[in-house]
Scaffold this active site. Structure first.
Site, PDB file in Angstrom:
ATOM      1  CG  ASP A 224      -6.661   5.624  -3.681  1.00 53.16           C
ATOM      2  OD1 ASP A 224      -6.490   4.489  -3.201  1.00 53.16           O
ATOM      3  OD2 ASP A 224      -7.258   5.821  -4.752  1.00 53.16           O
TER       4      ASP A 224
ATOM      5  CE1 TYR B 254      -7.208  -5.436   2.863  1.00 53.91           C
ATOM      6  CE2 TYR B 254      -5.925  -3.714   1.784  1.00 53.91           C
ATOM      7  CZ  TYR B 254      -6.163  -5.057   2.048  1.00 53.91           C
ATOM      8  OH  TYR B 254      -5.342  -6.006   1.500  1.00 53.91           O
TER       9      TYR B 254
HETATM   10  N1  UDP Z   1      -7.574   3.718  -9.985  1.00 57.39           N
HETATM   11  C1  UDP Z   1      -8.087   4.592 -10.919  1.00 57.39           C
HETATM   12  N2  UDP Z   1      -9.199   4.206 -11.603  1.00 57.39           N
HETATM   13  C2  UDP Z   1      -9.809   3.001 -11.412  1.00 57.39           C
HETATM   14  C3  UDP Z   1      -9.265   2.111 -10.459  1.00 57.39           C
HETATM   15  C4  UDP Z   1      -8.129   2.510  -9.756  1.00 57.39           C
HETATM   16  O1  UDP Z   1      -7.576   5.690 -11.123  1.00 57.39           O
HETATM   17  O2  UDP Z   1     -10.838   2.724 -12.057  1.00 57.39           O
HETATM   18  C5  UDP Z   1      -6.351   4.105  -9.221  1.00 57.39           C
HETATM   19  C6  UDP Z   1      -6.525   4.097  -7.713  1.00 57.39           C
HETATM   20  O3  UDP Z   1      -7.030   5.338  -7.268  1.00 57.39           O
HETATM   21  C7  UDP Z   1      -5.100   3.824  -7.246  1.00 57.39           C
HETATM   22  C8  UDP Z   1      -4.517   2.947  -8.351  1.00 57.39           C
HETATM   23  O4  UDP Z   1      -5.356   3.135  -9.487  1.00 57.39           O
HETATM   24  O5  UDP Z   1      -4.354   5.007  -7.202  1.00 57.39           O
HETATM   25  C9  UDP Z   1      -4.518   1.463  -7.991  1.00 57.39           C
HETATM   26  O6  UDP Z   1      -5.805   1.136  -7.503  1.00 57.39           O
HETATM   27  P1  UDP Z   1      -6.277  -0.345  -7.280  1.00 57.39           P
HETATM   28  O7  UDP Z   1      -7.721  -0.281  -6.856  1.00 57.39           O
HETATM   29  O8  UDP Z   1      -5.945  -1.167  -8.474  1.00 57.39           O
HETATM   30  O9  UDP Z   1      -5.365  -0.883  -6.091  1.00 57.39           O
HETATM   31  P2  UDP Z   1      -5.105  -0.329  -4.591  1.00 57.39           P
HETATM   32  O10 UDP Z   1      -3.913   0.569  -4.717  1.00 57.39           O
HETATM   33  O11 UDP Z   1      -6.344   0.354  -4.118  1.00 57.39           O
HETATM   34  O12 UDP Z   1      -4.796  -1.559  -3.823  1.00 57.39           O
END
Ligand code: UDP
Length: 325
Positions: free
Chosen positions: A284, A139
């Site tokens: 991540d 991505y």
């Molecule tokens: N996250 C989590 N549980 C979930 C969804 C997301 O722990 O059910 C964590 C994810 O690993 C990241 C943060 O929350 O560290 C933000 O994730 P999100 O998918 O909202 O946004 P991204 O950072 O991927 O754009």
């Protein structure tokens, strides 16, 4: 007229709501992840696919487009790791079709939705636009590729752009009429709120062994209406020739861990969450926090909403959705 590609999506539809106040707007969207109901009535809506030259040419043929805002993309880190082809096809190849058609019709102004995922594993605690870009997932790489392409275009052709690197978009419009709705939902704040509304059994925290204070990932959450306003300023800067080729971060400049976000949701809603700790999610980085100083100094943009207001607005939106479903 301004063409908003992907204007039926989450960030696109919020931007259209701001944009219709200052300009005529056309939305082109294939509705693969966006929603027709999310497009403001004051905008003209055309269903079409960015990857199809005919669909894009038709719009440029029929309307006097001054600038293009490009939101249409797949944007899930996890999905991009398992389906990279989808990301390179939809985010890179389709965008190239759009850019090629822009050149053909002599449309010079382009605003591009990029992402903090272009930075990869940050070398700096606070990321500036000068920080190294080494994305660690398809991505982020797909977005960085387009950043490079528009930079090269601006050097070779009469082509001007502003790249906006969003940190974590969240929240909903104050009217309660639009908000975040992905199917399936993967983003943290909507997942927590859906759980608190009884739509999910529990919340999974992806990784508790990161090198952060509480071991969970830190992100910089930014209200979608703040993002929308930045697009209007960027557009004005391009149209009045104040800027021709720029990259700006859009964030609050303050990071919150997954645990802190859960606690804030509990505080705002007065409800208690059931939380389980699980494995890290591939792709991540531990921490992504923006310095948004550059756009503040150059265009006067600053985030107006903090984490509590983001969650309050999202809660309002999800509560309304819950009643309607
Ligand atoms: N996250 C989590 N549980 C979930 C969804 C997301 O722990 O059910 C964590 C994810 O690993 C990241 C943060 O929350 O560290 C933000 O994730 P999100 O998918 O909202 O946004 P991204 O950072 O991927 O754009």
């Amino acid at each position: 007229m301004i063409l908003v590609v992907g204007g039926a999506g989450y960030i696109g539809s919020h931007t259209v709501k701001e944009l219709v106040k200052v300009s005529e707007v056309i939305v082109l969207d294939n509705l693969s992840t966006g929603h027709r109901w999310a497009v403001d009535d004051r905008a003209l809506f055309i269903e079409g696919d960015l990857g199809k030259k005919e669909d894009v040419e038709k719009v440029f043929e029929m309307y006097p487009i001054e600038a293009v805002m490009h939101f249409a993309a797949n944007s899930l880190v996890g999905e991009s790791v398992v389906e990279p082809l989808k990301y390179y096809e939809n985010n890179v190849a389709s965008t190239l079709t759009l850019l090629k058609t822009m050149l053909k019709y002599n449309i010079k102004n382009f605003i591009f939705s990029s992402t903090a995922a272009t930075y990869g594993i940050p070398e700096d605690k606070l990321l500036t636009e000068q920080s190294a870009t080494n994305p660690i997932n398809p991505y982020g790489r797909s977005k960085l590729m387009i950043e490079h392409i528009v930079e090269d275009f601006s050097k070779a052709y009469d082509f001007h752009y502003i790249v906006l690197r969003y940190f974590n978009a969240a929240g909903a419009h104050e009217s309660g009429s639009i908000g975040e709705r992905h199917e399936p939902e993967t983003h943290l704040i909507p997942i927590i709120l859906q759980h608190l509304l009884g739509q999910r059994e529990k919340i999974s925290v992806f990784g508790t062994d990161y090198n952060t204070l509480d071991g969970t990932c830190i992100r910089d959450y930014i209200h979608v209406t703040d993002l929308a306003r930045a697009h209007i300023l960027a557009l004005q800067a391009l149209l009045n020739k104040q800027k021709q080729a720029e990259v700006y971060n859009l964030g609050n400049g303050k990071g919150y861990s997954v645990e802190e976000v859960i606690q804030t949701c509990e505080r705002v809603t007065g409800l208690q969450a059931i939380v389980e700790k699980t494995e890290r999610r591939p792709g991540d980085p531990a921490q992504l926090v923006a310095s948004a100083e550059k756009i503040y100094h150059e265009l006067g943009w600053k985030a107006q909403f903090g984490i509590e207001q983001i969650i309050e607005s999202a809660w309002r939106w999800h509560s309304i959705q819950n009643k309607n479903d």
